[in-house]
Design a protein around this motif. Structure first.
Motif, PDB file in Angstrom:
ATOM      1  N   ASP A   3       0.813  -1.221   0.000  1.00 42.42           N
ATOM      2  CA  ASP A   3       0.000   0.000   0.000  1.00 42.42           C
ATOM      3  C   ASP A   3       0.845   1.271   0.000  1.00 42.42           C
ATOM      4  O   ASP A   3       0.322   2.394  -0.034  1.00 42.42           O
ATOM      5  CB  ASP A   3      -0.907   0.016   1.261  1.00 42.42           C
ATOM      6  CG  ASP A   3      -1.886  -1.159   1.226  1.00 42.42           C
ATOM      7  OD1 ASP A   3      -2.201  -1.624   0.099  1.00 42.42           O
ATOM      8  OD2 ASP A   3      -2.288  -1.627   2.306  1.00 42.42           O
ATOM      9  N   VAL A   4       2.155   1.151   0.099  1.00 41.83           N
ATOM     10  CA  VAL A   4       3.045   2.321   0.131  1.00 41.83           C
ATOM     11  C   VAL A   4       3.089   2.927  -1.261  1.00 41.83           C
ATOM     12  O   VAL A   4       3.258   2.223  -2.261  1.00 41.83           O
ATOM     13  CB  VAL A   4       4.452   1.917   0.581  1.00 41.83           C
ATOM     14  CG1 VAL A   4       5.373   3.128   0.530  1.00 41.83           C
ATOM     15  CG2 VAL A   4       4.404   1.351   1.996  1.00 41.83           C
ATOM     16  N   THR A   5       2.965   4.292  -1.294  1.00 42.36           N
ATOM     17  CA  THR A   5       2.985   4.980  -2.585  1.00 42.36           C
ATOM     18  C   THR A   5       4.328   5.653  -2.762  1.00 42.36           C
ATOM     19  O   THR A   5       5.123   5.797  -1.823  1.00 42.36           O
ATOM     20  CB  THR A   5       1.859   6.027  -2.650  1.00 42.36           C
ATOM     21  OG1 THR A   5       2.103   7.003  -1.625  1.00 42.36           O
ATOM     22  CG2 THR A   5       0.493   5.388  -2.406  1.00 42.36           C
ATOM     23  N   TRP A   6       4.552   6.108  -4.013  1.00 44.33           N
ATOM     24  CA  TRP A   6       5.814   6.789  -4.329  1.00 44.33           C
ATOM     25  C   TRP A   6       5.900   8.130  -3.590  1.00 44.33           C
ATOM     26  O   TRP A   6       6.985   8.562  -3.222  1.00 44.33           O
ATOM     27  CB  TRP A   6       5.924   7.029  -5.843  1.00 44.33           C
ATOM     28  CG  TRP A   6       6.450   5.792  -6.587  1.00 44.33           C
ATOM     29  CD1 TRP A   6       5.742   4.971  -7.353  1.00 44.33           C
ATOM     30  CD2 TRP A   6       7.782   5.337  -6.552  1.00 44.33           C
ATOM     31  NE1 TRP A   6       6.522   3.976  -7.839  1.00 44.33           N
ATOM     32  CE2 TRP A   6       7.830   4.174  -7.346  1.00 44.33           C
ATOM     33  CE3 TRP A   6       8.975   5.767  -5.915  1.00 44.33           C
ATOM     34  CZ2 TRP A   6       8.980   3.449  -7.563  1.00 44.33           C
ATOM     35  CZ3 TRP A   6      10.119   5.032  -6.147  1.00 44.33           C
ATOM     36  CH2 TRP A   6      10.139   3.872  -6.960  1.00 44.33           C
ATOM     37  N   ASP A   7       4.801   8.735  -3.363  1.00 46.57           N
ATOM     38  CA  ASP A   7       4.818  10.021  -2.636  1.00 46.57           C
ATOM     39  C   ASP A   7       5.318   9.822  -1.215  1.00 46.57           C
ATOM     40  O   ASP A   7       6.084  10.648  -0.694  1.00 46.57           O
ATOM     41  CB  ASP A   7       3.396  10.645  -2.611  1.00 46.57           C
ATOM     42  CG  ASP A   7       2.945  11.058  -4.013  1.00 46.57           C
ATOM     43  OD1 ASP A   7       3.866  11.305  -4.865  1.00 46.57           O
ATOM     44  OD2 ASP A   7       1.730  11.116  -4.258  1.00 46.57           O
ATOM     45  N   GLU A   8       4.883   8.766  -0.586  1.00 51.18           N
ATOM     46  CA  GLU A   8       5.341   8.487   0.772  1.00 51.18           C
ATOM     47  C   GLU A   8       6.845   8.206   0.800  1.00 51.18           C
ATOM     48  O   GLU A   8       7.554   8.622   1.712  1.00 51.18           O
ATOM     49  CB  GLU A   8       4.564   7.300   1.352  1.00 51.18           C
ATOM     50  CG  GLU A   8       3.085   7.608   1.581  1.00 51.18           C
ATOM     51  CD  GLU A   8       2.312   6.398   2.057  1.00 51.18           C
ATOM     52  OE1 GLU A   8       2.881   5.269   1.886  1.00 51.18           O
ATOM     53  OE2 GLU A   8       1.216   6.555   2.589  1.00 51.18           O
ATOM     54  N   ARG A  10       9.045   9.327  -1.358  1.00 55.21           N
ATOM     55  CA  ARG A  10       9.776  10.581  -1.576  1.00 55.21           C
ATOM     56  C   ARG A  10       9.785  11.422  -0.285  1.00 55.21           C
ATOM     57  O   ARG A  10      10.793  12.063   0.034  1.00 55.21           O
ATOM     58  CB  ARG A  10       9.120  11.375  -2.700  1.00 55.21           C
ATOM     59  CG  ARG A  10       9.275  10.721  -4.078  1.00 55.21           C
ATOM     60  CD  ARG A  10       8.796  11.689  -5.175  1.00 55.21           C
ATOM     61  NE  ARG A  10       8.770  11.038  -6.461  1.00 55.21           N
ATOM     62  CZ  ARG A  10       7.674  10.504  -7.008  1.00 55.21           C
ATOM     63  NH1 ARG A  10       6.530  10.554  -6.344  1.00 55.21           N
ATOM     64  NH2 ARG A  10       7.745   9.918  -8.196  1.00 55.21           N
ATOM     65  N   SER A  11       8.674  11.415   0.471  1.00 57.80           N
ATOM     66  CA  SER A  11       8.595  12.181   1.728  1.00 57.80           C
ATOM     67  C   SER A  11       9.577  11.637   2.739  1.00 57.80           C
ATOM     68  O   SER A  11      10.259  12.381   3.435  1.00 57.80           O
ATOM     69  CB  SER A  11       7.159  12.133   2.278  1.00 57.80           C
ATOM     70  OG  SER A  11       7.096  12.769   3.525  1.00 57.80           O
TER      71      SER A  11
END
Length: 766
Positions: A3-8, A10-11
């Motif tokens: 469920d981890v996204t690329w935005d997370e 990058r953050s």
């Protein structure tokens, strides 16, 4: 994690970066850091590796990562020694992590101290393929030298990735890689060269001329012949000794062989070999395999239906026009006597033709005509007649006695001795009855042996040459060898006949009583001489018995009885019954018994006792019975010799033995005669009459009275004689000096002699 996204992500990365850039409020000193790390390592909470300079540390996981980075940084291949220098890590740590590195990246290979990646291998295969496409061939040794790779690794790459690839069509032979196009080019060159060849082609010369690849040539030629792309045969296993024979050339050879054979009825293997055929016999049999009635000889073969009638006709015509035929002129030049012998054995008709024509075959080489045979026989018969007439005219009573007893032999005169023989024939003969001029022959133990001269082989050759001066020397030699023994026997028989006829005429002219008295006197003298010798020999036996040498004495007694005593008995029998004179040599006990039983009394009684004692082993008994028989039947008194007579007889025996020893060459007889003379010297002038088998016992007996060194020489010569008589030890040897020493010892033997000087000579010969 799904469920981890690329935005997370990058953050999280931004937060981690900010944290790293934030200045710490408190810092540890370098010393504190070192102590802290040391404490962690000591407690086992942290594993680190120190660099070779001791200034830096690295964890094991980080080391594996660093190794992988270095491998990729060096193009996928690096040596662990270079790796240790780059990372400043001890080589033992690098070696211990080889397995972990390969687990981390399964595509890596570790071979002979080098890490090699799959990418490097792929690039290597591409580079090798490019080289092959560009050059057509490349040596495996060149790849090793160029890429500096382990042989096993490079061999596996070449085998599995280059040769094993069906797309490449690469051939590997004799340590070299070849492309399919290159091999095809070599084949085309070979096809063009060999298809145009009319004569045999040496493979090594063809390689120099065409510059084809020498490693491929042999195999390519074999394959091209097998695939029928070129016509011919390849003989040889290597390029150095291989020869290609074009079919057009072998067909021409076969045609020549068949044509020559058909026209001439034969062919020689030497002629076939001159055509360039390495196996002429095999090639000839192969070409003529469909023909029948061919006789294969050693040097060639013949067509029997065509060759045989011509040969027989030539032999018949040759015997008609000439006195001889040279068979070597009627057969091919290279045919040998062995070929002729095989031809005669397989074809009996040739010998039948020779026999029908009256010819005689000599050594499978010449045929002698009947006319020449008759001329030679007539000439040699005339010579035999002339010699027989001349020699019988000078015959003595002793010679006549020898003829009657069969004790006559033939001696060949050398040309130089013939003049002496002619002059000596006019003089009186010696007391022994032997005629001067005869060549010296080995004397028999029988002292009544007589010799008569006859022409030698050289004289026979001269007579044959005078009949036909054109005869080759080889024919004359063969005829001489064949005729000499025949004519010698013929001459001997003719001489005996002439002697008997001559003495019959003399007996008819002179008083029969006078002749008889002379013959009896000769026989009586012979008996007296032998009787005296027996007495001398018996004295030595008596001494041996006195010294308890019973075994040796018994052997000597048996030999004395069966030799000299038997001779006396035979002389008495022949004197009483002249019909027994025709029997030559010594009579056997059975023969004597048959003759004695036909006699009347008292002859039968006395001689039966003598014959009985001859089978015993008591010399005294036998001698007494012989004396009684001679006294009663021949009125011959046999007296035992006194001391003076004994000495004279012993000296006479010694001189005869020395004369015989002087000319003796046989080592066994030299030892025998020398031991007899040594016995005479040791035992006050007494002689032994010993058989050859008693010599070892005599040597043993004499050893007690002889110096050690002389005994040693006698035993060495005895061993040598025994070894010479054994077939398995025929190669035994003894120095000439030692044999001459033994002979010298016998020749110098005399009564009561000292052996000291001979002992010194013995030391010098050893």
């Amino acid at each position: 994690m799904a469920d981890v996204t690329w935005d997370e992500i990058r953050s999280l990365r931004t937060d981690f970066l900010n944290l790293q850039l934030t200045e710490t409020a408190n810092k540890l000193s370098e010393r504190n850091c070192v102590e802290l790390i040391g404490l962690l390592v000591k407690e086992g909470l942290l594993n680190v590796i120190y660099t070779t300079d001791g200034k830096d540390i690295i964890t094991e996981q980080r080391l594996i990562r660093e190794i992988l980075d270095e491998i990729y940084a060096n193009g996928g291949r690096i040596n662990i020694v270079d790796l240790a220098q780059h990372l400043r890590i001890d080589l033992t740590y690098i070696e211990s992590k080889v397995g972990d590195v390969c687990k981390e990246d399964p595509t890596l290979q570790f071979t002979l101290g080098q890490f090699i990646s799959a990418d490097y291998t792929n690039r290597l295969v591409e580079e090798i393929n490019d080289m092959l496409v560009e050059r057509g061939l490349i040596a495996f040794s060149e790849l090793i030298r160029q890429f500096d790779l382990p042989t096993e690794y490079l061999n596996s790459i070449v085998t599995n990735r280059i040769i094993g690839s069906a797309l490449n069509g690469i051939k590997y032979e004799s340590g070299t890689l070849y492309t399919e196009n290159y091999v095809r080019l070599q084949q085309n060159i070979l096809i063009g060269y060999l298809q145009g060849a009319l004569l045999p082609v040496r493979i090594n010369e063809m390689i120099k001329t065409t510059r084809v690849n020498e490693n491929l040539t042999q195999g390519l030629v074999v394959n091209l012949i097998r695939e029928n792309r070129i016509n011919g045969n390849l003989i040889g296993t290597t390029k150095e000794n291989s020869i290609f024979y074009p079919k057009v050339y072998t067909d021409a050879q076969a045609k020549y062989i068949e044509t020559f054979f058909s026209q001439n009825g034969y062919i020689e293997y030497s002629l076939v070999r001159n055509l360039g055929v390495t196996d002429p016999e095999g090639q000839t049999k192969l070409v003529l395999k469909d023909r029948r009635e061919i006789l294969y000889l050693i040097s060639g073969c013949i067509d029997l239906p065509k060759f045989l009638p011509q040969l027989e006709m030539n032999i018949e015509q040759g015997l008609v026009s000439n006195e001889y035929v040279d068979l070597t002129t009627l057969i091919p030049n290279s045919f040998t006597e062995n070929d002729i012998d095989k031809l005669f054995k397989s074809e009996a008709s040739i010998k039948e033709v020779i026999k029908t024509s009256g010819g005689e075959l000599l050594s499978n080489t010449f045929v002698i005509g009947k006319e020449l045979q008759d001329k030679i026989d007539k000439k040699l018969d005339q010579i035999c007649q002339e010699y027989a007439e001349k020699e019988s005219a000078h015959c003595t009573p002793q010679m006549y006695a020898a003829v009657l007893q069969g004790n006559i032999t033939l001696a060949t005169l050398s040309p130089a001795a013939k003049v002496a023989a002619a002059a000596a024939a006019k003089k009186s003969t010696t007391s022994t009855g032997k005629r001067k001029g005869a060549s010296k022959v080995a004397e028999d133990t029988n002292s009544n042996q007589e010799t008569i001269p006859f022409v030698g082989k050289d004289e026979i050759k001269s007579q044959i040459r005078s009949i036909n001066e054109e005869l080759p020397d080889e024919i004359i030699d063969l005829l001489t060898d064949n005729l000499y023994s025949i004519k010698s026997r013929q001459y001997l028989d003719l001489f005996i006949q002439r002697v008997k006829e001559s003495f019959i005429v003399k007996e008819s002219e002179a008083s029969g009583d006078t002749t008889r008295k002379n013959e009896m006197k000769n026989v009586q003298d012979s008996i007296k001489q032998i009787h005296g010798n027996i007495c001398i020999f018996s004295r030595a036996i008596e001494q041996l018995v006195a010294e308890n040498e019973t075994g040796l004495a018994e052997t000597l007694q048996r030999h004395l009885i069966r030799s000299l005593c038997s001779d006396v008995c035979d002389n008495i029998i022949r004197e009483i019954d002249p019909s027994t004179s025709s029997k030559s040599g010594q009579l056997s006990i059975e023969e004597r018994n048959k003759i004695i039983q036909k006699m009347s009394e008292p002859n039968r009684s006395y001689l039966s006792k003598v014959n009985e004692s001859l089978n015993g082993k008591n010399v005294e008994t036998t001698l007494t019975r012989l004396e009684d028989a001679a006294n009663e039947l021949l009125q011959l008194t046999l007296k035992r010799p006194n001391k003076k007579n004994e000495k004279d007889i012993a000296l006479d025996i010694r001189e005869k033995l020395k004369a015989k020893l002087t000319d003796e060459q046989d080592p066994a007889m030299i030892l025998h005669l020398s031991v007899t003379l040594i016995f005479y010297a040791v035992h006050a002038g007494r002689f032994v009459h010993a058989p050859g088998k008693a010599v070892p016992a005599l040597i043993k007996y004499l050893s007690k009275a002889l110096p050690t060194n002389i005994n040693q020489n006698l035993h060495e010569m005895q061993d040598y004689v025994i070894q010479q008589s054994t077939a398995s030890n025929a190669s035994a040897s003894l120095s000439t000096e030692k044999i001459e020493f033994i002979k010298k010892l016998g020749l110098n033997a005399k009564e009561n002699m000292s052996f000291a000087s001979f002992a010194t000579d013995t030391n010098q010969t050893q």
